[in-house]
Design a protein around this motif. Structure first.
Motif, PDB file in Angstrom:
ATOM      1  N   LYS A  67       0.023  -3.298 -10.480  1.00  0.00           N
ATOM      2  CA  LYS A  67       0.889  -2.821  -9.467  1.00  0.00           C
ATOM      3  C   LYS A  67       1.058  -4.121  -8.635  1.00  0.00           C
ATOM      4  O   LYS A  67       2.301  -4.378  -8.318  1.00  0.00           O
ATOM      5  N   HIS A  68       0.080  -5.042  -8.501  1.00  0.00           N
ATOM      6  CA  HIS A  68       0.420  -6.306  -7.755  1.00  0.00           C
ATOM      7  C   HIS A  68       1.292  -7.113  -8.771  1.00  0.00           C
ATOM      8  O   HIS A  68       2.321  -7.643  -7.993  1.00  0.00           O
ATOM      9  N   GLN A  81      -9.001  -0.947 -11.318  1.00  0.00           N
ATOM     10  CA  GLN A  81      -8.871  -2.406 -10.758  1.00  0.00           C
ATOM     11  C   GLN A  81      -7.727  -2.791 -11.673  1.00  0.00           C
ATOM     12  O   GLN A  81      -7.007  -3.768 -11.206  1.00  0.00           O
ATOM     13  N   TYR A  86      -3.307 -11.722  -4.056  1.00  0.00           N
ATOM     14  CA  TYR A  86      -3.869 -10.476  -4.301  1.00  0.00           C
ATOM     15  C   TYR A  86      -5.246 -10.541  -3.598  1.00  0.00           C
ATOM     16  O   TYR A  86      -5.793  -9.462  -3.136  1.00  0.00           O
ATOM     17  N   GLU A 112      -6.529   6.353  -8.889  1.00  0.00           N
ATOM     18  CA  GLU A 112      -5.467   5.828  -9.636  1.00  0.00           C
ATOM     19  C   GLU A 112      -5.798   6.264 -11.082  1.00  0.00           C
ATOM     20  O   GLU A 112      -4.523   6.308 -11.851  1.00  0.00           O
ATOM     21  N   SER A 160      -4.353  -1.640 -10.290  1.00  0.00           N
ATOM     22  CA  SER A 160      -4.134  -2.233  -9.112  1.00  0.00           C
ATOM     23  C   SER A 160      -3.622  -3.684  -9.310  1.00  0.00           C
ATOM     24  O   SER A 160      -2.766  -4.237  -8.680  1.00  0.00           O
ATOM     25  N   LYS A 161      -4.058  -4.390 -10.334  1.00  0.00           N
ATOM     26  CA  LYS A 161      -3.612  -5.805 -10.947  1.00  0.00           C
ATOM     27  C   LYS A 161      -2.075  -5.626 -11.279  1.00  0.00           C
ATOM     28  O   LYS A 161      -1.477  -6.352 -11.116  1.00  0.00           O
ATOM     29  N   LYS A 219      -7.681  -5.119   2.636  1.00  0.00           N
ATOM     30  CA  LYS A 219      -8.116  -3.623   2.348  1.00  0.00           C
ATOM     31  C   LYS A 219      -9.487  -3.430   2.815  1.00  0.00           C
ATOM     32  O   LYS A 219      -9.695  -2.314   3.220  1.00  0.00           O
ATOM     33  N   GLU A 221      -7.256   7.926  -0.177  1.00  0.00           N
ATOM     34  CA  GLU A 221      -7.328   7.407  -1.392  1.00  0.00           C
ATOM     35  C   GLU A 221      -7.181   8.327  -2.484  1.00  0.00           C
ATOM     36  O   GLU A 221      -8.030   9.608  -2.362  1.00  0.00           O
ATOM     37  N   ASP A 259       0.921  -1.174   0.007  1.00  0.00           N
ATOM     38  CA  ASP A 259       0.029   0.165  -0.084  1.00  0.00           C
ATOM     39  C   ASP A 259       0.816   1.284   0.045  1.00  0.00           C
ATOM     40  O   ASP A 259       0.732   2.233  -0.481  1.00  0.00           O
TER      41      ASP A 259
END
Length: 135
Positions: A45-46, A39, A58, A79, A42-43, A65, A76, A15
């Motif tokens: 980034k993971h 989304q 994940y 993104e 975020s994936k 989270k 927040e 995070d």
């Protein structure tokens, strides 16, 4: 307050990782065509974080989270606003939403996955001569 588990420490590190200043990540995220979707970003980034720091679950992260109290979560940031050129037009966002939710498109004809049941046509043309055949 209970001590943080190893998974919680990894989630907190993820995070707080500074993806904005990581040039390798920024170069890679430019290649994602629908990166305005939070989304998908975020994936991405993971995936990147797992390659450079270490893999983690994940789905467990998303659950952690969601369960994390709001007062503990950092402010927040949208993104999509971090990516150059975002946000995109409403029609493009609608296309992305339909793809992510596996919804059909109105303008695309659905072709059934079966063979034609009609009898095949009969050829009426004369077969051409072979190179070794003479007139």
């Amino acid at each position: 307050m209970e001590p943080a588990t190893a998974a919680q420490r990894i989630f907190e590190e993820f995070d707080s990782y500074d993806f904005d200043s990581d040039q390798a990540f920024q170069q890679g995220v430019k290649s994602i065509s629908n990166h305005e979707n939070a989304q998908v970003l975020s994936k991405a980034k993971h995936f990147y974080y797992s390659k450079i720091k270490g893999a983690f679950d994940y789905n467990a992260y998303l659950q952690w989270k969601a369960e994390k109290p709001k007062n503990e979560q950092p402010d927040e940031v949208d993104e999509a606003s971090m990516v150059p050129g975002a946000p995109y037009s409403a029609p493009f966002a609608e296309v992305v939403r339909k793809i992510l939710n596996n919804e059909p498109f109105d303008d695309i004809r659905q072709i059934p996955e079966q063979l034609n049941e009609n009898p095949p046509s009969v050829s009426t043309a004369k077969a051409p001569k072979k190179p070794w055949e003479q007139d």
